[in-house]
Design an enzyme around this catalytic site. Structure first.
Site, PDB file in Angstrom:
ATOM      1  CD  GLN A   1      -2.953  -1.387   0.388  1.00 40.69           C
ATOM      2  OE1 GLN A   1      -3.598  -0.580   0.258  1.00 40.69           O
ATOM      3  NE2 GLN A   1      -2.801  -2.592  -0.509  1.00 40.69           N
TER       4      GLN A   1
ATOM      5  CB  ALA B   1     -11.340   0.701   3.621  1.00 41.67           C
ATOM      6  CG  HIS B   2      -7.630   0.292   0.586  1.00 43.50           C
ATOM      7  ND1 HIS B   2      -6.451  -0.621   0.218  1.00 43.50           N
ATOM      8  CD2 HIS B   2      -8.533  -0.320   0.597  1.00 43.50           C
ATOM      9  CE1 HIS B   2      -6.989  -1.693  -0.053  1.00 43.50           C
ATOM     10  NE2 HIS B   2      -8.520  -1.521   0.170  1.00 43.50           N
ATOM     11  CG  ASN B   3      -7.301   3.784  -2.828  1.00 43.32           C
ATOM     12  OD1 ASN B   3      -6.710   2.950  -2.470  1.00 43.32           O
ATOM     13  ND2 ASN B   3      -6.805   4.800  -3.591  1.00 43.32           N
TER      14      ASN B   3
ATOM     15  CB  SER C   1     -12.502   2.359  -3.887  1.00 37.38           C
ATOM     16  OG  SER C   1     -11.098   1.616  -3.977  1.00 37.38           O
TER      17      SER C   1
END
Lengths: 346, 346, 346
Positions: free
Chosen positions: A199, A240-242, A260
């Site tokens: 990441q 969470a990521h993005n 996302s």
């Protein structure tokens, strides 16, 4: 330290009804107001306390007209809630402030630190980080390599910010919150195990964002997880990521946003909400507590349920859900009577 | 640092379609690819971006055939996603690594430390702990008495491991995660209060386990809470005392597993799932987000709902739930017509 | 160190059936008991293990009568579970205890510290705090200005207590728990952003409260968030500002209580429960896992569902929910037959 009603009214640009010399030295809630305190009437549901409270001064909205005799001195203002918040702020600013770089902290020599910064004991600031003016870093905080923190932000004890993340101005992060841990990204491989996807992105948090205690905002796989200006997150929230969260969106505790997802602005999410990954939520959306949102949501929608449907529909269906046994009985009864009827016919 | 397509293709054992001299110095997502970057096409849903992306190089699967003209240089590989992950890994390994035992840490003299270990500032390693080779312990970590940590594991800032717990090799624990706090065990006594049951067991975590930020894995009452090889946990997950989680099971954020539940291998749990205590979940099970599982689950089942039922059944019932008002209306209408008919009959 | 059955029986005031000289040096669970260990039979579901266990000594309730021959020596006591807990406690007390004020801690000179206190490495105790006798403060804990901690309480590594909070006697807080972070209070302003309401209240935690890992108990806006005597909270629980939780109430992991909710005593909440703000929950209430409670609850109620309804009603409705497709089919079929009948009539 005592304050007269006349002084408070002047500060708040309010109008006094009662004794301008009435004095207070603390604040209270209207329902348990004590002599020597100032309280306020915000929610009209609390109006009955106006006639019972022992508070010495009461902030009320300009248009408030008491229906009976009252004992406190009133100060009438445009917005009693906001005015009271201003007083609280004043009260809090009067407290002693933490200052200075404590010798028991560890700051890499390459770090750039602005003026009037507080760095508490056992905090670590790694290589290349930039800390703006008036930033407060409480004890036991970790600031990774190259992190940037804008002017006036406050990081309470134990906050951790992983390398490369960028924090705006006037942000507040409460204890235990983790910014920039790895996103949850693993590629399944042939033999049922998983290969980690590094990441390598970051987290960008814009100005005036407040994040509660023990939250997690993961770094992006690539690019950035973004929290826009003015967002307010309660405690124990997962981002969470993005993910991207739009301006002035507020989320109650224990809500989770999967990878996302793009969340619009001015939204209000209740507690324990779950937002699916890779979906798009519009602006001015309201989502009720414990709801689970699986697909895109348009501007202005109000949703409830797991999975979520329009608020009104949910409640209509839920009421019937609670009466399903009766409804099935009604159906079975009708079926029996129908069969009886049919049998009885020639 | 720039890399040519030819060099990357050689590293990945891929085949170039286009300019072997095309150069990149960073990675990007296909949908926002910039010149000078390499991106990949994993999910076929993103194929349209192949024709729009400004990325200079694109990793694709061997069988990908563009339908129109494209601008990036292609590198065809067996698995574009995995190859891209390898590149990210390479990129990350190129970054400076933390090393050395920092003087501002506190390590009991009885601790056995392997070679090439990093111990960050203000970390504490208590009596009798054993730290394997190449372990990275970031700042402000706590390692209790007698804890063992296997080779190559990484503990990010602020992780706490209570006494006696055993961590395998190549594990990764993110900030704020707590391993080995007391299980929630209290015996009710006569006068409505509770007597604590001492939790004298441990936590055993096998190799290649990754645990996200702010998770809790409680120690066993007796014996061990066990997380098997290859398990991946997202953030804010609760694993209660005496739970066992089988190999390569993955769980999304905010899921909670109650005491003594036995979870099989290769399972996938969505976010905010709740698993009841003392139940047994088989292998290859999938549980949808926000589901609550009350009783044993067989191998290969897919469940949804609170409480959970087979996935397909849930969705069929849920669709009707959203239309319950119409269904009740239909029933009431039918009842009325039936009564009218009956009345009209001789 | 070995203990004879006769010694254990004397300590527990129990009666021996079997060999008074049988010796053990460890404890075990009945289902995986090994020679040299003592186990207990609590739950009658585990009775079959009495005849299989290899444990040397077994604690059982006074009224237990084996149906077959057994190999372990029995010790009969009033309550096998409680007696076993006492043994575990004894076992745990025998372990070496942390003691002393570590030089690597930072304690303001104004702090008052009782006798026999442990303060671990890298812990910070700020101005004016008062620490009672026999308190254990593990490493990396933060104790804010003016905090009071009563005799015998234990704060595990990394706990943070914000300024002004008051902790009772014999409390236990596990790692990562945050006491006294700001409540989530923001007033909407004209341009869609929010003005922070300063949170100037505190948290009061009474005696014998145990709080798990990574919990959050927010400070009150004004006044106090209160956790009464004997409350037990599992991990990752959210307690918002101005909440009050009554005596001996227990809550399982990941439950969240919204602002100003008043919770009665002797309640049991399952995991992932959500309690709405500003509501009142009575005493002796049971709320099932994942339930969401929107409005006041009377004493003794048992609730389930989101939103929650009486337990029995929920399960009756839920069973029908799982059969809604069949029910709709039944309704449609009946409607068809009815129409056919009508058509066929003169």
């Amino acid at each position: 330290m005592n304050f007269k009603a006349s002084v408070i009214a002047e500060f708040l640009k309010g109008e006094i009804v009662g004794n301008p010399d009435a004095e207070v030295n603390n604040v209270s809630k209207i329902e348990d107001g004590q002599p020597g305190t100032i309280a306020f009437l915000g929610n009209p549901k609390y109006e009955k306390y106006v006639y019972e409270t022992r508070a010495t001064i009461l902030l009320v909205n300009k248009d408030f007209k008491p229906e009976k005799e009252i004992s406190p001195t009133l100060i009438k203002v445009d917005n009693a809630y906001e005015s009271f918040a201003s007083l609280l702020e004043l009260y809090q600013q009067g407290k002693p402030q933490k200052t200075g770089i404590r010798p028991l902290s560890s700051i890499d020599e390459s770090v750039k630190i602005g003026e009037n910064v507080y760095v508490g004991e056992y905090s670590v600031i790694e290589q290349g980080a930039k800390i703006g003016n008036n930033v407060k870093i409480y004890p036991q905080v970790y600031i990774g390599d190259g992190v940037e923190i804008g002017e006036g932000s406050i990081l309470y004890p134990g906050v951790k910010v992983y390398e490369g993340c960028k924090i705006g101005r006037n942000c507040v992060f409460h204890s235990g919150t983790i910014i920039g841990a790895d996103g949850f990204g693993f590629a399944p491989s042939a033999n049922n195990d998983y290969k980690k996807i590094p990441q390598i992105g970051i987290v960008i948090i814009e100005d005036f964002v407040e994040i509660g205690a023990n939250c997690c905002v993961d770094r992006a796989t690539m690019g950035a997880t973004i929290i826009r200006k003015g967002v307010k997150l309660d405690n124990l929230i997962q981002v969470a990521h993005n993910v991207e969260i739009g301006e002035n969106t507020v989320m109650a505790a224990q809500t989770g946003i999967a990878g996302s997802a793009k969340i619009g602005k001015n939204n209000m999410f209740g507690g324990q909400v779950a937002i699916n990954g890779h979906i798009k939520i519009g602006d001015n959306v309201k989502i009720g507590a414990q709801s689970g949102v699986l697909s895109d949501v348009k501007d202005g929608e109000m949703l409830q349920g797991s999975s979520a449907i329009p608020f009104k529909n949910f409640w209509k269906s839920h009421v019937i859900f609670t009466k399903l046994p009766e409804m099935r009985q009604q159906l079975n009864q009708l079926e029996r009577e129908f069969k009886d009827l049919k049998k009885s016919m020639p």
